[in-house]
Write a protein that holds these residues in place. Sequence first.
Motif, PDB file in Angstrom:
ATOM      1  N   LEU A   1      31.209  37.204  34.881  1.00 43.11           N
ATOM      2  CA  LEU A   1      31.373  35.743  34.855  1.00 43.11           C
ATOM      3  C   LEU A   1      32.777  35.255  35.207  1.00 43.11           C
ATOM      4  O   LEU A   1      32.905  34.213  35.849  1.00 43.11           O
ATOM      5  CB  LEU A   1      30.926  35.161  33.508  1.00 43.11           C
ATOM      6  CG  LEU A   1      29.419  35.063  33.258  1.00 43.11           C
ATOM      7  CD1 LEU A   1      29.129  34.200  32.043  1.00 43.11           C
ATOM      8  CD2 LEU A   1      28.649  34.524  34.461  1.00 43.11           C
ATOM      9  N   PRO A   2      33.858  35.968  34.816  1.00 44.69           N
ATOM     10  CA  PRO A   2      35.177  35.499  35.243  1.00 44.69           C
ATOM     11  C   PRO A   2      35.346  35.472  36.768  1.00 44.69           C
ATOM     12  O   PRO A   2      36.237  34.804  37.281  1.00 44.69           O
ATOM     13  CB  PRO A   2      36.143  36.505  34.600  1.00 44.69           C
ATOM     14  CG  PRO A   2      35.425  36.969  33.382  1.00 44.69           C
ATOM     15  CD  PRO A   2      33.984  37.055  33.817  1.00 44.69           C
ATOM     16  N   ARG A   3      34.478  36.177  37.493  1.00 47.99           N
ATOM     17  CA  ARG A   3      34.540  36.178  38.963  1.00 47.99           C
ATOM     18  C   ARG A   3      33.706  35.061  39.581  1.00 47.99           C
ATOM     19  O   ARG A   3      33.776  34.830  40.797  1.00 47.99           O
ATOM     20  CB  ARG A   3      34.083  37.533  39.522  1.00 47.99           C
ATOM     21  CG  ARG A   3      35.004  38.694  39.103  1.00 47.99           C
ATOM     22  CD  ARG A   3      34.622  39.984  39.798  1.00 47.99           C
ATOM     23  NE  ARG A   3      34.648  39.827  41.241  1.00 47.99           N
ATOM     24  CZ  ARG A   3      33.695  40.254  42.057  1.00 47.99           C
ATOM     25  NH1 ARG A   3      32.608  40.867  41.572  1.00 47.99           N
ATOM     26  NH2 ARG A   3      33.801  40.076  43.351  1.00 47.99           N
TER      27      ARG A   3
ATOM     28  N   GLU B   1      37.039  36.980  45.021  1.00 47.19           N
ATOM     29  CA  GLU B   1      37.011  38.258  45.739  1.00 47.19           C
ATOM     30  C   GLU B   1      37.701  39.386  44.965  1.00 47.19           C
ATOM     31  O   GLU B   1      37.515  40.564  45.262  1.00 47.19           O
ATOM     32  CB  GLU B   1      37.687  38.105  47.117  1.00 47.19           C
ATOM     33  CG  GLU B   1      36.889  37.267  48.103  1.00 47.19           C
ATOM     34  CD  GLU B   1      35.485  37.802  48.348  1.00 47.19           C
ATOM     35  OE1 GLU B   1      35.340  39.021  48.555  1.00 47.19           O
ATOM     36  OE2 GLU B   1      34.536  37.006  48.304  1.00 47.19           O
ATOM     37  N   ARG B   2      38.513  39.031  43.965  1.00 44.87           N
ATOM     38  CA  ARG B   2      39.230  40.073  43.229  1.00 44.87           C
ATOM     39  C   ARG B   2      38.270  40.902  42.364  1.00 44.87           C
ATOM     40  O   ARG B   2      37.158  40.482  42.077  1.00 44.87           O
ATOM     41  CB  ARG B   2      40.294  39.430  42.329  1.00 44.87           C
ATOM     42  CG  ARG B   2      41.442  38.797  43.105  1.00 44.87           C
ATOM     43  CD  ARG B   2      42.416  38.110  42.164  1.00 44.87           C
ATOM     44  NE  ARG B   2      41.787  37.016  41.424  1.00 44.87           N
ATOM     45  CZ  ARG B   2      42.353  36.386  40.387  1.00 44.87           C
ATOM     46  NH1 ARG B   2      43.555  36.758  39.972  1.00 44.87           N
ATOM     47  NH2 ARG B   2      41.717  35.401  39.779  1.00 44.87           N
ATOM     48  N   SER B   3      38.730  42.070  41.960  1.00 49.60           N
ATOM     49  CA  SER B   3      37.955  42.929  41.059  1.00 49.60           C
ATOM     50  C   SER B   3      38.288  42.579  39.617  1.00 49.60           C
ATOM     51  O   SER B   3      39.407  42.157  39.309  1.00 49.60           O
ATOM     52  CB  SER B   3      38.304  44.395  41.295  1.00 49.60           C
ATOM     53  OG  SER B   3      37.823  44.812  42.545  1.00 49.60           O
TER      54      SER B   3
ATOM     55  N   LEU C   1      41.859  40.628  36.203  1.00 52.18           N
ATOM     56  CA  LEU C   1      41.476  40.505  37.610  1.00 52.18           C
ATOM     57  C   LEU C   1      42.642  40.935  38.478  1.00 52.18           C
ATOM     58  O   LEU C   1      43.796  40.598  38.181  1.00 52.18           O
ATOM     59  CB  LEU C   1      41.092  39.062  37.935  1.00 52.18           C
ATOM     60  CG  LEU C   1      39.796  38.573  37.268  1.00 52.18           C
ATOM     61  CD1 LEU C   1      39.920  37.150  36.810  1.00 52.18           C
ATOM     62  CD2 LEU C   1      38.621  38.722  38.212  1.00 52.18           C
ATOM     63  N   ASP C   2      42.348  41.683  39.541  1.00 51.86           N
ATOM     64  CA  ASP C   2      43.400  42.081  40.478  1.00 51.86           C
ATOM     65  C   ASP C   2      42.751  42.501  41.790  1.00 51.86           C
ATOM     66  O   ASP C   2      41.535  42.463  41.924  1.00 51.86           O
ATOM     67  CB  ASP C   2      44.264  43.209  39.900  1.00 51.86           C
ATOM     68  CG  ASP C   2      45.734  43.069  40.338  1.00 51.86           C
ATOM     69  OD1 ASP C   2      45.975  42.871  41.552  1.00 51.86           O
ATOM     70  OD2 ASP C   2      46.627  43.156  39.472  1.00 51.86           O
ATOM     71  N   LYS C   3      43.594  42.943  42.754  1.00 55.10           N
ATOM     72  CA  LYS C   3      43.065  43.163  44.101  1.00 55.10           C
ATOM     73  C   LYS C   3      42.039  44.295  44.173  1.00 55.10           C
ATOM     74  O   LYS C   3      41.176  44.303  45.027  1.00 55.10           O
ATOM     75  CB  LYS C   3      44.189  43.365  45.104  1.00 55.10           C
ATOM     76  CG  LYS C   3      45.063  44.604  44.890  1.00 55.10           C
ATOM     77  CD  LYS C   3      46.111  44.681  46.022  1.00 55.10           C
ATOM     78  CE  LYS C   3      46.793  46.016  46.071  1.00 55.10           C
ATOM     79  NZ  LYS C   3      47.656  46.268  44.884  1.00 55.10           N
TER      80      LYS C   3
ATOM     81  N   SER D   1      44.609  45.680  32.188  1.00 50.84           N
ATOM     82  CA  SER D   1      43.881  45.644  30.906  1.00 50.84           C
ATOM     83  C   SER D   1      44.459  46.654  29.921  1.00 50.84           C
ATOM     84  O   SER D   1      44.653  46.347  28.741  1.00 50.84           O
ATOM     85  CB  SER D   1      42.388  45.915  31.121  1.00 50.84           C
ATOM     86  OG  SER D   1      41.770  44.821  31.776  1.00 50.84           O
ATOM     87  N   TYR D   2      44.732  47.864  30.413  1.00 46.37           N
ATOM     88  CA  TYR D   2      45.278  48.904  29.532  1.00 46.37           C
ATOM     89  C   TYR D   2      46.674  48.530  29.024  1.00 46.37           C
ATOM     90  O   TYR D   2      47.006  48.770  27.858  1.00 46.37           O
ATOM     91  CB  TYR D   2      45.315  50.257  30.250  1.00 46.37           C
ATOM     92  CG  TYR D   2      43.957  50.926  30.342  1.00 46.37           C
ATOM     93  CD1 TYR D   2      43.138  51.039  29.210  1.00 46.37           C
ATOM     94  CD2 TYR D   2      43.482  51.451  31.541  1.00 46.37           C
ATOM     95  CE1 TYR D   2      41.893  51.657  29.280  1.00 46.37           C
ATOM     96  CE2 TYR D   2      42.235  52.067  31.619  1.00 46.37           C
ATOM     97  CZ  TYR D   2      41.451  52.172  30.492  1.00 46.37           C
ATOM     98  OH  TYR D   2      40.223  52.777  30.559  1.00 46.37           O
ATOM     99  N   GLN D   3      47.489  47.927  29.878  1.00 49.11           N
ATOM    100  CA  GLN D   3      48.833  47.505  29.443  1.00 49.11           C
ATOM    101  C   GLN D   3      48.727  46.472  28.317  1.00 49.11           C
ATOM    102  O   GLN D   3      49.495  46.510  27.348  1.00 49.11           O
ATOM    103  CB  GLN D   3      49.619  46.922  30.622  1.00 49.11           C
ATOM    104  CG  GLN D   3      50.174  47.996  31.550  1.00 49.11           C
ATOM    105  CD  GLN D   3      50.706  47.427  32.865  1.00 49.11           C
ATOM    106  OE1 GLN D   3      50.427  46.281  33.223  1.00 49.11           O
ATOM    107  NE2 GLN D   3      51.469  48.237  33.598  1.00 49.11           N
TER     108      GLN D   3
END
Length: 423
Positions: free
Chosen positions: A303-305, A331-333, A390-392, A401-403
């Motif tokens: 949903l965030p996409r 378009e981001r992952s 979200l990122d490329k 997310s892990y950070q």
Amino acid sequence: MNILVLGSGGREHTFAYKIAQSELCDQLFVAPGNAGTDAIATNVAVAVTDFPAIKSLVLKEEITMVVVGPEDPLVQGISDFFAQDDALKDVVVIGPSKEGAQLEGSKEYAKQFLIRHDIPTAAYQSFTQANVEEGKKFLETLNAPYVLKADGLAAGKGVLILQDIEEAKKELENMLTNKKFGVASEKVVIEEFLDGIELSVFVLTDGKNYVTLPTAKDYKRIGEGDTGLNTGGMGAISPVPFADLALMDKIESNIVKPTVNGLAKENIDYKGFIFIGLIKVGDDPKVIEYNVRMGDPETEAVLPRVKTDLVKLFRHVGNQSLNTVDLEIDERSAATVMTVSGGYPEAYEKGKGISGIQEISDSIVFHAGTKIDNGHVVTNGGRVIAITSLDKDFRQALKKSYQNIEKLHFDKMYYRKDLGFDL
């Protein structure tokens, strides 16, 4: 308009997060909700299967749209309850009829539907306590591993995949005779094991038309490298990198279209989500299972996409005009990592204080098993908080997310550090 979301998990917090962004939403209620929904909506202490209490709430707050998160109320017929009540029949309910919900409520019903409409799936047979010995004989005709599925709802835990024939026979007996999964395993579906890589496709349909949402892949096992017990889901990635255009075309023509057309052909009232669990065997997709709602934690990645206003989409579902919608997708992952209570999916403790939520930046925090206790956010379930970034590409998103998870703390907190290892 006033909108009600039913449920209390990460999926429902994600729905609330998206709905709250819509200019069409005046007031948002979540029943029963969690500490996350409490910050953006009004939580109401009503159980998702208490239909009379839900009716009272809908009438009192002049709610005109109900978004059903979990499967239980759908299988119990909440859509029919609204449709058959003069005071409620004009409320838009996002969720299929009781008949439609059988696609998830009964594995056997789903298998028969797949076969009726020539949708690719694994070969199967179903058995009850009365013919348990025949079930054991059927197992002998298959090659390992052996797949046993409780026919009814078992909170995502009713599927066993076993390597040993004797263990498979023993577990079949355990499910049928000793009711390992309660009433859910009064009937057991045994099916051929499909070897491949799994993905999930999410469809929103108004009963005639549909839109396909982004793909996702979730991670069910508690242990790294996909080992250990099945959980409700330890994280998800969207889109699935191997779901190229050629595969998506096959999924659409061989699976999505025949599913939606099959529902229409059989006059099954279906306005809501179809979650299609797939496996890619060689180059061909096959259906493992249907769910009749969004997945969790896939919702937190999918949903965030979705850039299109979710309430507008739901309005189109209500008046069967989804064919007029152009779905806009980021378009981001997206990568979602779930933090869980120590001991989950077996015994775990609740009421542990959670700190660090405010320190998370550049990621979205979705609450799953949380509640407010004396003004503090505490754990209230096995799966506690999901972090979505979200990122490329999914690797960059996972890294983010892990950070951010490093900033989050509660007693015995656990999460998988290897999501995406198989991609």
